[in-house]
Design a protein around this motif. Structure first.
Motif, PDB file in Angstrom:
ATOM      1  N   LEU A  95      51.902  49.083  36.961  1.00 39.28           N
ATOM      2  CA  LEU A  95      51.249  48.175  37.907  1.00 39.28           C
ATOM      3  C   LEU A  95      49.908  47.713  37.371  1.00 39.28           C
ATOM      4  O   LEU A  95      49.582  46.518  37.419  1.00 39.28           O
ATOM      5  N   GLY A  96      49.125  48.653  36.846  1.00 35.59           N
ATOM      6  CA  GLY A  96      47.824  48.293  36.294  1.00 35.59           C
ATOM      7  C   GLY A  96      47.921  47.478  35.021  1.00 35.59           C
ATOM      8  O   GLY A  96      47.148  46.533  34.806  1.00 35.59           O
ATOM      9  N   LEU A  97      48.879  47.818  34.153  1.00 33.25           N
ATOM     10  CA  LEU A  97      48.988  47.155  32.857  1.00 33.25           C
ATOM     11  C   LEU A  97      49.497  45.717  32.963  1.00 33.25           C
ATOM     12  O   LEU A  97      48.989  44.822  32.279  1.00 33.25           O
ATOM     13  N   PHE A  98      50.509  45.489  33.791  1.00 31.66           N
ATOM     14  CA  PHE A  98      51.222  44.212  33.737  1.00 31.66           C
ATOM     15  C   PHE A  98      51.176  43.365  35.017  1.00 31.66           C
ATOM     16  O   PHE A  98      51.333  42.147  34.938  1.00 31.66           O
ATOM     17  N   PHE A  99      50.988  43.977  36.167  1.00 24.77           N
ATOM     18  CA  PHE A  99      51.191  43.234  37.407  1.00 24.77           C
ATOM     19  C   PHE A  99      49.919  42.980  38.218  1.00 24.77           C
ATOM     20  O   PHE A  99      49.881  42.049  39.016  1.00 24.77           O
ATOM     21  N   ALA A 100      48.906  43.819  38.052  1.00 24.33           N
ATOM     22  CA  ALA A 100      47.726  43.743  38.919  1.00 24.33           C
ATOM     23  C   ALA A 100      47.023  42.382  38.825  1.00 24.33           C
ATOM     24  O   ALA A 100      46.600  41.823  39.840  1.00 24.33           O
ATOM     25  N   LYS A 101      46.897  41.858  37.626  1.00 21.58           N
ATOM     26  CA  LYS A 101      46.163  40.604  37.437  1.00 21.58           C
ATOM     27  C   LYS A 101      46.800  39.461  38.224  1.00 21.58           C
ATOM     28  O   LYS A 101      46.129  38.790  39.010  1.00 21.58           O
ATOM     29  N   GLY A 102      48.095  39.245  38.012  1.00 23.57           N
ATOM     30  CA  GLY A 102      48.760  38.133  38.684  1.00 23.57           C
ATOM     31  C   GLY A 102      48.789  38.291  40.190  1.00 23.57           C
ATOM     32  O   GLY A 102      48.584  37.321  40.932  1.00 23.57           O
ATOM     33  N   LEU A 103      49.014  39.522  40.657  1.00 23.28           N
ATOM     34  CA  LEU A 103      49.081  39.763  42.096  1.00 23.28           C
ATOM     35  C   LEU A 103      47.724  39.543  42.758  1.00 23.28           C
ATOM     36  O   LEU A 103      47.640  38.917  43.819  1.00 23.28           O
ATOM     37  N   ARG A 104      46.669  40.064  42.153  1.00 19.40           N
ATOM     38  CA  ARG A 104      45.335  39.917  42.767  1.00 19.40           C
ATOM     39  C   ARG A 104      44.872  38.468  42.753  1.00 19.40           C
ATOM     40  O   ARG A 104      44.263  37.992  43.720  1.00 19.40           O
ATOM     41  N   PHE A 150      46.109  43.649  46.540  1.00 21.05           N
ATOM     42  CA  PHE A 150      45.646  42.435  47.224  1.00 21.05           C
ATOM     43  C   PHE A 150      44.267  42.635  47.852  1.00 21.05           C
ATOM     44  O   PHE A 150      43.505  41.682  48.027  1.00 21.05           O
ATOM     45  N   SER A 151      43.944  43.888  48.220  1.00 15.54           N
ATOM     46  CA  SER A 151      42.697  44.187  48.924  1.00 15.54           C
ATOM     47  C   SER A 151      41.521  44.442  47.992  1.00 15.54           C
ATOM     48  O   SER A 151      40.396  44.632  48.449  1.00 15.54           O
ATOM     49  N   LYS A 198      39.643  43.540  37.970  1.00 17.31           N
ATOM     50  CA  LYS A 198      39.219  44.781  37.317  1.00 17.31           C
ATOM     51  C   LYS A 198      39.347  45.966  38.268  1.00 17.31           C
ATOM     52  O   LYS A 198      39.840  47.039  37.884  1.00 17.31           O
ATOM     53  N   GLU A 199      38.887  45.802  39.496  1.00 18.84           N
ATOM     54  CA  GLU A 199      38.971  46.892  40.476  1.00 18.84           C
ATOM     55  C   GLU A 199      40.441  47.216  40.789  1.00 18.84           C
ATOM     56  O   GLU A 199      40.811  48.384  40.946  1.00 18.84           O
ATOM     57  N   ALA A 200      41.277  46.172  40.851  1.00 14.60           N
ATOM     58  CA  ALA A 200      42.697  46.380  41.129  1.00 14.60           C
ATOM     59  C   ALA A 200      43.353  47.189  40.020  1.00 14.60           C
ATOM     60  O   ALA A 200      44.086  48.158  40.263  1.00 14.60           O
ATOM     61  N   ARG A 201      43.088  46.820  38.776  1.00 18.30           N
ATOM     62  CA  ARG A 201      43.681  47.525  37.633  1.00 18.30           C
ATOM     63  C   ARG A 201      43.218  48.973  37.565  1.00 18.30           C
ATOM     64  O   ARG A 201      44.030  49.897  37.406  1.00 18.30           O
ATOM     65  N   ASN A 202      41.922  49.179  37.667  1.00 21.96           N
ATOM     66  CA  ASN A 202      41.392  50.533  37.544  1.00 21.96           C
ATOM     67  C   ASN A 202      41.868  51.432  38.681  1.00 21.96           C
ATOM     68  O   ASN A 202      42.067  52.635  38.497  1.00 21.96           O
TER      69      ASN A 202
END
Length: 432
Positions: free
Chosen positions: A84-93, A245-246, A251-255
């Motif tokens: 989730l952090g590596l591949f999906f967090a950026k696009g989702l956020r 999403f929250s 950066k905060e989403a990935r970490n």
């Protein structure tokens, strides 16, 4: 009596702290915390929902019956959070959405958004039942309540947690759960090792032929399917993605996802130690294998400590149920109801969200009676796979193969996958 009183007081005080510190004043705050969470807040939401009765009571139960295969749930959870952090967090956020079905609907159409939301919600709803089963196991072990009273109390506790705090409340409960759970599981595993004479001695005392250290007893095919269900399911679940999403930014989403990936798997190993110790020393557990962890706590610690730990485990279970309930509520509200309330001004959004939460909770309480004899982990694997069947392929396409989203054949495939999954797994929960 001292055990029961201490349990009740401990649980009441921890719950009161959670409720007092988490209040929500708007629909946006209820669903996505006004997109203000830092990485620890993101992680607390994920941990607070993902780590619950399945990771504790369910893991010890499965370790008692099937050995190391009990690690599948927490290991799969960690792998999922890493991906989730590596591949999906950026696009989702960056999408700025509230639900994952809304994100998919932008590419695959509004009808698929509704279809995806329904399947995803049903998957989370099934997982809520697993939390009910775990909560019932604790309440019956401590107070010897009937199933009816245990279900009623579980419903009340989960409802209060969600209605009062929303997503921010789920994060606060997750923070409390994290520290409390690590203390409980570390101490409990340490006591199991001490009482069992060390891990080597515990393993030597396991029943002959039990084969608890391989996946053969559990079944290699079942283990593979359940691991895949876990990885896909976590990456497809509204409430876990709702934490992304929250987040305040990418950066905060990935970490937050990375932190979750690091701290969840070790909890499963601690649960396995406890389960193997019980299997080596107790051929039967009164009340059934779902009582394994409550049984261990009651018989391994002085009443005051055992009651404190048991109350903590109950909070862990209820917090997960609350998070899942929040995910279902968010899906139904944002994907089906929000447009109508804007047009007709039926109720204030926050009031409607809370009313919807209570209705869904009531439905879960009624349906939980159909699965009181089912293994907790089986409910969860079925749930994870169902969520994944509706979301995962579409999510992968949008992240890695976006050009394929224009194909009608791809959209048809996305509709078909959940149907195939249900037909292939329709008897999963009912099997022994």
């Amino acid at each position: 009596m001292l055990y029961k009183i201490t349990f009740a007081i401990t649980f009441f005080l921890i719950s009161l702290l959670s409720i007092k510190l988490s209040t929500v004043k708007s629909a946006s705050g209820f669903s996505v915390a006004d997109r203000s969470l830092d990485y620890t807040g993101v992680s607390w939401v994920i941990i607070g929902t993902l780590v619950g009765g399945i990771s504790t009571i369910g893991t010890v139960q499965t370790a008692y019956t099937h050995g190391i295969s009990a690690w599948i749930f927490t290991l799969g959870s960690g792998v999922s959070c890493l991906l989730l952090g590596l591949f999906f967090a950026k696009g989702l956020r960056e999408a700025g959405v509230v639900t994952v079905s809304e994100y998919l609907g932008r590419a695959f159409g509004s009808r698929f958004r509704s279809y995806c939301s329904i399947v995803n919600s049903v998957g989370m709803f099934i997982h809520i039942i697993g939390q009910f089963l775990a909560s019932i196991a604790i309440l019956q072990a401590v107070f010897h309540f009937s199933a009816g009273w245990a279900v009623l109390l579980t419903s009340i506790f989960i409802g209060v947690f969600v209605i009062n705090g929303g997503i921010a409340g789920a994060g606060l409960i997750g923070k409390i759960k994290f520290f409390l759970l690590y203390v409980i599981m570390l101490v409990s595993a340490g006591v199991a090792l001490y009482r069992g004479g060390g891990l080597e001695n515990i393993l030597s005392c396991l029943p002959p032929g039990a084969d608890m250290l391989s996946l053969r007893h559990y079944g290699l095919q079942a283990a593979s399917v359940h691991m895949a269900s876990m990885v896909v399911g976590v990456l497809s679940t509204q409430i876990y993605l709702q934490a992304i999403f929250s987040a305040g930014d990418v950066k905060e989403a990935r970490n937050g996802a990375f932190l979750s990936a690091a701290v969840i798997p070790p909890l499963g190993l601690l649960g396995i130690v406890i389960g193997l110790y019980l299997r080596a020393n107790f051929s039967e557990i009164s009340g059934g294998t779902a009582q394994a962890l409550p049984f261990f706590l009651y018989h391994s610690f002085p009443p005051l400590i055992a009651a404190f730990f048991s109350a903590g485990i109950l909070l862990v279970v209820l917090g997960t149920g609350a998070g899942l309930l929040l995910g279902v509520t968010t899906n139904i509200y944002n994907d089906f109801i929000d447009r109508k309330t804007k047009e007709h001004h039926l109720l204030k959004p926050l009031s409607l969200l809370r009313a919807l939460t209570l209705f869904i909770l009531f439905c879960a309480a009624m349906l939980v009676f159909t699965g009181l004899d089912s293994a907790i982990l089986k409910w969860s694997y079925m749930s994870m796979g169902l969520r994944g069947s509706a979301v995962f392929v579409g999510l992968v396409i949008l992240v890695f193969f976006k050009k394929l989203s224009r194909s009608r054949w791809v959209v048809c495939l996305l509709y078909l996958i959940p149907v195939v999954y249900v037909l292939m797994n329709i008897n999963l929960v009912g099997e022994s």
